[in-house]
Design an enzyme around this catalytic site. Structure first.
Site, PDB file in Angstrom:
ATOM      1  N   GLU A   1      27.548 -39.065  26.569  1.00  0.00           N
ATOM      2  CA  GLU A   1      27.017 -38.228  25.499  1.00  0.00           C
ATOM      3  C   GLU A   1      27.750 -36.892  25.418  1.00  0.00           C
ATOM      4  OE1 GLU A   1      22.845 -37.621  25.066  1.00  0.00           O
ATOM      5  OE2 GLU A   1      22.325 -39.660  25.692  1.00  0.00           O
TER       6      GLU A   1
ATOM      7  N   SER B   1      30.774 -55.578  36.946  1.00  0.00           N
ATOM      8  CA  SER B   1      30.503 -56.739  37.785  1.00  0.00           C
ATOM      9  C   SER B   1      30.654 -58.002  36.964  1.00  0.00           C
ATOM     10  CB  SER B   1      29.077 -56.667  38.362  1.00  0.00           C
ATOM     11  OG  SER B   1      28.849 -55.446  39.021  1.00  0.00           O
TER      12      SER B   1
ATOM     13  N   ASP C   1      20.871 -48.085  27.700  1.00  0.00           N
ATOM     14  CA  ASP C   1      20.888 -46.637  27.443  1.00  0.00           C
ATOM     15  C   ASP C   1      19.583 -46.028  27.948  1.00  0.00           C
ATOM     16  OD1 ASP C   1      21.320 -44.086  26.648  1.00  0.00           O
ATOM     17  OD2 ASP C   1      21.482 -44.508  24.508  1.00  0.00           O
TER      18      ASP C   1
ATOM     19  N   ASP D   1      19.073 -39.716  28.206  1.00  0.00           N
ATOM     20  CA  ASP D   1      19.276 -38.872  27.033  1.00  0.00           C
ATOM     21  C   ASP D   1      19.396 -37.423  27.474  1.00  0.00           C
ATOM     22  OD1 ASP D   1      19.477 -40.641  24.957  1.00  0.00           O
ATOM     23  OD2 ASP D   1      17.402 -40.437  24.275  1.00  0.00           O
TER      24      ASP D   1
END
Length: 822
Positions: A195, A262, A334, A337
Site C-alpha cells: 500500500e 510456496s 488482503d 489496511d
C-alpha cells in the site's frame, strides 16, 4: 643473532601451543551442549515413560502413553536440537533482542512492541480449546525439562551461542508458542508495504502508470486506482527509497520483495497411476542455518503423524497421517489496511473518528538495551489498530501533516485460535474434519490443500476483513480512518473463504497465484504472489493423464522458467541473428554469441548452464533501464524482475511502451534500443565479474543458496563454520524456486526458497518422502547440522514412514524419559 632466533622460536612455539589449547578448550565447551541421543532421563510432569527414537536422519519418532506425554517429548527434542533458535524466536516476539544485541536491533524491538504481539499471545492462551491448552502446557514442560538437564549437568549452556551472549534462558511458557505463530505472520505479510509503495508511485508517476509496474493479476478488469493525492492532500511526491528501520538478519519483517511463496498440489485417485491420492508441498521462506523447519513424528491417540514442525510449536504444520496429507501456501489475502488518522489540532492526544475526536489508547514500554541506557516508548492505538511511526515502511512519506498512520491487521488479535485450528487439522481423519478445523484459523492466512484416501480439496483459511463496497481505495491505498466507509465491519463468515473440492479435472494446486475472480469486497486480494510458476505447473500437470509420486517429485524440482520462455521472444524479437558479422572479442560479437545461446535455450535454470546467468543479468539491467529515469532511487524497491511489467512494456499494453523512452534525452528511444543497450551492459558486467568466455559461465556460481546463521553468520572466522553455501538450480520464477538476493555485489545469490519438501502417496503411504534444507540439529559441531542439505540440493529425499520398526532399525539413539519419583 642466534639467541634472538631461539627466543623468537620459543615465542612462536608458545603461541602455537596456546592457540591449540584455546582451540581445544573452545571445542570442549562447545561440544558439551551436543545432546546424547542414547540416554535415559528422569523428568517430572509425565504420566508414563516416553521414548524419543531418532532415525538415521535424526528425525525424532516420539511415543508416549498419552498425547500430553508425546507433546512433552516433542518439546524435549526441540530444545535438545534447537534451543538457541527457539529462544531467538521468543525474544523476537517479545521485542527483547536489544537486551543482547544492543542498539542495532532497537528498531525491531520498538516495532514489535508497538504491535503488541506478545501481549496478544498471552491473551490468546485462554481461548485455546482444552486439547491445545493441555498440549501447550505439556510441550512447555518438555522444553523446561531439557533446560533443567542443561543446568544440572553443565551441558555447555544448551547451545554454543550462549557462550557469546547472556546464558540465561527463561522457562518456556504456552504464550511463547503462540507468539511464534505471530512472528511467522510478520514474515508472510506484504500488504502494508505494498500500500505504501503504491501510494508513493501514484504520487510520483500518476495513478494511470502504477498499473504498469504493479499490475493486477491477469483476469477480468478491476476498477481504477484513485489518485492518492486526493486521499491524502498536502503530500508531495518523493523519489527517495523507502526507509525501513527494522531491517537486518535478525528482523522478522520481510520486505515486500521477499514475501513468502510456496507450492502445493494434489491429485485425486482417478488421476493417480496407483489409484491413491497424491499431495506435494514445499513452503518457501528465507533460508537460514539451521532451517526454520524441523522434521518430527508424533504417535498420538488419533494415530501417527509425521512432517514439518517449527521449533517452539507443538504441532505438525505440514505432513501426513495414515489417512490425511496437508500442505499450505501463503494466501495473499488482503488482511492489512493502513489508516490515516487525523490528530486533533487542539489536543495531540486525540484523533478523529466518525463520532468526533477520541483519546488514543496509550501505554508505555521500556526496552532494555545492552551497553546503553533503556529506551522508553509510548505505544498508541486507535480504533483501527496500533499507531506506527513514520520511519517504518516509509509511512512518513505518505502521511499528511497533522496525521499519523494506524495498521489494521487480522493477526493483531488477543483471541487468536489459529493454533487450536492447526492442532485439530493435525488430528483430522478426513477432509471434512480438516476443512472444519480451518474455521477457527485466523492468521496468517493460508491456502490449505488436503488429501485423504478418497478425494482432494483446497480451502483458504484465515479471517477475511469485511469491507464496505464504498471503501475509497478498496484496500489498495492508505485511506482516512475516520470515514465510516473505510473502516472494517468485522470479519466475513468462513463460508466466504474460497473452497475447491473434488475438482472434475482431478488435479488442484496453488503457487500463490490468483484463486478466483470475485468483485470487491469478496475479492480476497488484488495482489497475488505468482503469475508465472502457475503456468509451468499447469503444463506439467496436463501433459500426463495420470501421475505418480515420481512425477510429483519431478514437478516439485522443476527448474524450467516459463518467464524466460515467454519474455525472451518479446524483448529479443528484433535482435535475433541481426547485425553485420563482427570480429572475435568485440562487444558486437559477444552480443551476437549471447543471443545465439539464448535462442537455443529452453528456459531451464540449470546450475551448470551459462544461459540462465546471461538471461538473468540481461533482464535485471533491462528493468533498471526502463524504470530508473522515472523512479530515481525508488527504483531500488524493484530488485526482482516484474514479468508482467516487462510484458506490458514490450507489447505496448495501454501505452506502456512509453517506459522505453528516456525522459531526460532529446530523442525518443525504442524498446529494441533499450533491450540492446541492456544486453550490452549485462555482458560487460558478466565479463568484469566472472571473466572468460560466455560458454564458461555457470548459473550455479552466481546462484548459490545462502543458508546463513542469523547471528554468527556475519562474524569473521566463525561464519566459515556456521554458514552453508551451495550452488543450486532454479530461479525467481521456477517451481523449484530460489529467489535471488537482488542487490549487489551478489545479486543472484539464492536466499529464499523451499526449506521443506514433502510428497505423500496414499496408494502406499510409507513410500512418502520429505526433506529439509539443512539438518535437524542447530549445533554447528553436530553431524546433523547440514547432513540433509546435500540431499536437498541434489533433489533427494528421505522416507516418511510411520512404521515404528523402521525407525528403530536404523536409530542413531533412543532417548528414554522416565517419570521422576514424587
Amino acid at each position: 643473532m642466534a639467541g634472538l632466533f631461539r627466543w623468537l622460536l620459543r615465542l612462536f612455539t608458545a603461541a602455537v601451543i596456546l592457540a591449540f589449547l584455546a582451540g581445544v578448550t573452545i571445542y570442549y565447551l562447545a561440544s558439551r551442549s551436543l545432546p546424547e541421543y542414547e540416554a535415559t532421563h528422569s523428568v517430572a510432569r509425565i504420566s508414563a515413560p516416553v521414548e524419543i527414537v531418532r532415525d538415521n536422519a535424526n528425525v525424532p519418532h516420539i511415543f508416549g502413553e498419552t498425547d500430553a506425554d508425546v507433546f512433552f517429548g516433542l518439546g524435549f527434542a526441540h530444545a535438545q536440537d534447537r534451543l538457541w533458535q527457539m529462544t531467538m524466536l521468543r525474544r523476537t516476539a517479545q521485542g527483547r533482542l536489544s537486551e543482547i544485541f544492543g542498539t542495532r536491533t532497537l528498531a525491531i524491538d520498538e516495532l514489535v512492541r508497538r504491535l503488541d504481539l506478545y501481549g496478544q499471545s498471552q491473551s490468546s492462551v485462554d481461548v485455546q480449546d482444552p486439547y491445545t491448552a493441555a498440549a501447550l502446557r505439556a510441550y512447555s514442560d518438555g522444553v523446561n525439562a531439557w533446560i533443567a538437564r542443561v543446568n544440572a549437568d553443565a551441558r555447555g549452556r544448551g547451545a554454543p551461542e550462549f557462550f557469546l551472549f547472556p546464558p540465561e534462558v527463561a522457562l518456556w511458557q504456552p504464550a511463547d508458542s503462540i507468539a511464534i505463530i505471530k512472528v511467522m505472520g510478520l514474515r508472510l505479510s506484504t500488504h502494508l508495504e505494498t500500500e505504501v509503495l503504491r501510494a508513493r508511485l501514484s504520487l510520483l508517476i500518476g495513478a494511470e502508470r502504477v498499473g504498469d509496474l504493479m499490475p493486477d493479476a491477469p483476469g477480468p478488469g478491476l476498477t481504477a486506482l484513485p489518485d492518492y493525492a486526493a486521499l491524502a492532500p498536502g503530500i508531495l511526491p518523493s523519489a527517495a527509497p523507502l526507509e525501513r528501520m527494522a531491517e537486518g538478519p535478525l528482523s522478522p519483517f520481510a520486505p515486500r520483495a521477499f514475501a513468502s511463496a510456496s507450492n502445493v498440489f494434489a491429485a485425486a485417485p482417478n488421476r493417480s497411476a496407483a489409484g491413491g491420492t497424491l499431495l506435494a508441498s514445499d513452503p518457501h521462506l528465507g533460508f537460514t542455518a539451521p532451517s526454520i523447519w524441523y522434521l518430527a513424528r508424533l504417535e498420538l491417540a488419533s494415530g501417527g503423524v509425521i512432517g514439518g514442525t517449527i521449533p517452539g510449536l507443538p504441532v505438525i504444520l505440514g505432513g501426513r497421517s495414515a489417512n490425511l496429507g496437508w500442505g499450505m501456501t501463503t494466501a495473499y489475502l488482503d488482511d492489512q489496511d493502513v489508516f490515516l488518522e487525523q490528530i486533533n489540532p487542539d489536543n495531540p492526544e486525540e484523533y478523529r473518528t466518525p463520532d468526533g475526536f477520541k483519546p488514543f489508547e496509550t501505554r508505555r514500554s521500556i526496552i532494555r538495551v545492552a551497553d546503553a541506557e533503556p529506551v522508553t516508548i509510548t505505544m498508541r492505538w486507535t480504533e483501527n489498530g496500533p499507531v506506527l511511526p513514520g520511519g517504518h515502511y516509509g509511512l512518513g512519506s505518505i502521511t499528511p501533516p497533522g496525521h499519523v498512520t494506524a495498521l489494521g491487521w487480522t493477526l493483531l488479535n488477543g483471541a487468536d485460535t489459529s493454533l487450536s485450528a492447526a492442532m485439530s487439522l493435525m488430528r483430522s481423519r478426513d477432509i471434512d474434519e480438516a476443512l472444519e478445523a480451518g474455521r477457527f484459523y485466523i492468521a496468517p492466512a493460508q491456502n490449505l490443500v488436503v488429501a485423504d484416501q478418497k478425494t482432494i480439496a483446497l480451502q483458504t483459511v484465515g479471517a477475511m476483513p469485511r469491507r464496505l463496497a464504498e471503501h475509497q481505495s478498496q484496500g489498495r491505498l492508505p485511506v482516512p480512518g475516520w470515514r465510516e466507509e473505510n473502516r472494517w465491519q468485522g470479519w466475513l463468515n468462513y463460508a466466504a473463504n474460497p473452497r475447491f473440492r473434488a475438482p472434475e479435472s482431478g488435479i488442484l494446486g496453488n503457487t500463490n497465484n490468483k484463486l478466483l475472480d470475485r468483485p470487491f469486497p469478496l475479492h480476497v486480494s488484488f495482489d497475488w504472489g505468482d503469475t508465472q510458476r502457475i503456468e509451468r505447473w499447469k503444463t506439467l500437470m496436463t501433459r500426463r493423464s495420470v501421475h505418480t509420486r515420481e512425477s510429483f517429485i519431478e514437478a516439485q524440482l522443476d527448474t524450467v522458467s516459463f518467464t524466460a520462455q515467454s519474455l525472451l521472444p518479446l524483448i529479443a524479437r528484433d535482435l535475433w541473428f541481426t547485425g553485420e558479422p563482427a570480429p572475435a572479442g568485440s562487444p558486437e560479437r559477444r552480443r551476437q554469441r549471447a543471443l545465439e545461446l539464448l535462442a537455443a535455450w529452453n528456459g531451464e535454470m540449470n546450475e551448470h548452464l551459462p544461459e540462465p546467468l546471461i538471461y538473468a543479468a540481461w533482464l535485471r539491467n533491462l528493468q533498471n533501464r526502463l524504470i530508473r529515469d522515472e523512479l530515481g532511487p525508488l527504483a531500488d524497491e524493484f530488485i526482482h524482475v516484474e514479468p508482467l511489467f516487462i510484458e506490458r512494456v514490450f507489447r505496448d499494453i495501454d501505452g506502456a511502451a512509453i517506459w522505453c523512452d528516456i525522459r531526460q534525452s532529446g530523442t525518443v528511444e525504442t524498446c529494441t534500443e533499450i533491450a540492446r543497450l541492456a544486453l550490452d551492459e549485462a555482458l560487460l558486467w558478466l565479463a568484469e565479474t566472472y571473466g572468460g568466455s560466455l560458454e564458461s559461465l555457470r548459473w550455479g556460481a552466481a546462484h548459490q543458496a545462502w543458508h546463513d546463521h542469523p547471528v554468527l553468520g556475519e562474524v569473521p572466522f566463525l561464519k566459515w563454520f556456521v554458514n552453508i553455501r551451495q550452488p543450486t538450480s532454479g530461479g525467481d520464477n521456477t517451481l523449484n524456486r530460489g529467489l535471488t538476493r537482488g542487490r549487489d555485489p551478489e545479486p543472484f545469490a539464492s536466499i529464499h526458497g523451499a526449506g521443506y519438501r514433502g510428497v505423500y502417496d496414499f496408494a502406499d503411504p510409507d513410500s512418502s518422502v520429505f526433506v529439509i534444507s539443512t539438518g535437524q540439529s542447530g549445533h554447528p559441531l553436530s553431524r546433523h547440522y547440514d547432513d540433509l542439505g546435500e540431499l536437498w540440493r541434489r533433489g533427494e529425499y528421505i522416507p516418511m514412514s510411520l512404521d515404528p520398526a523402521l525407525a528403530r532399525a536404523a536409530a542413531v539413539g533412543v532417548t528414554r524419559l522416565i517419570p521422576a519419583p514424587e
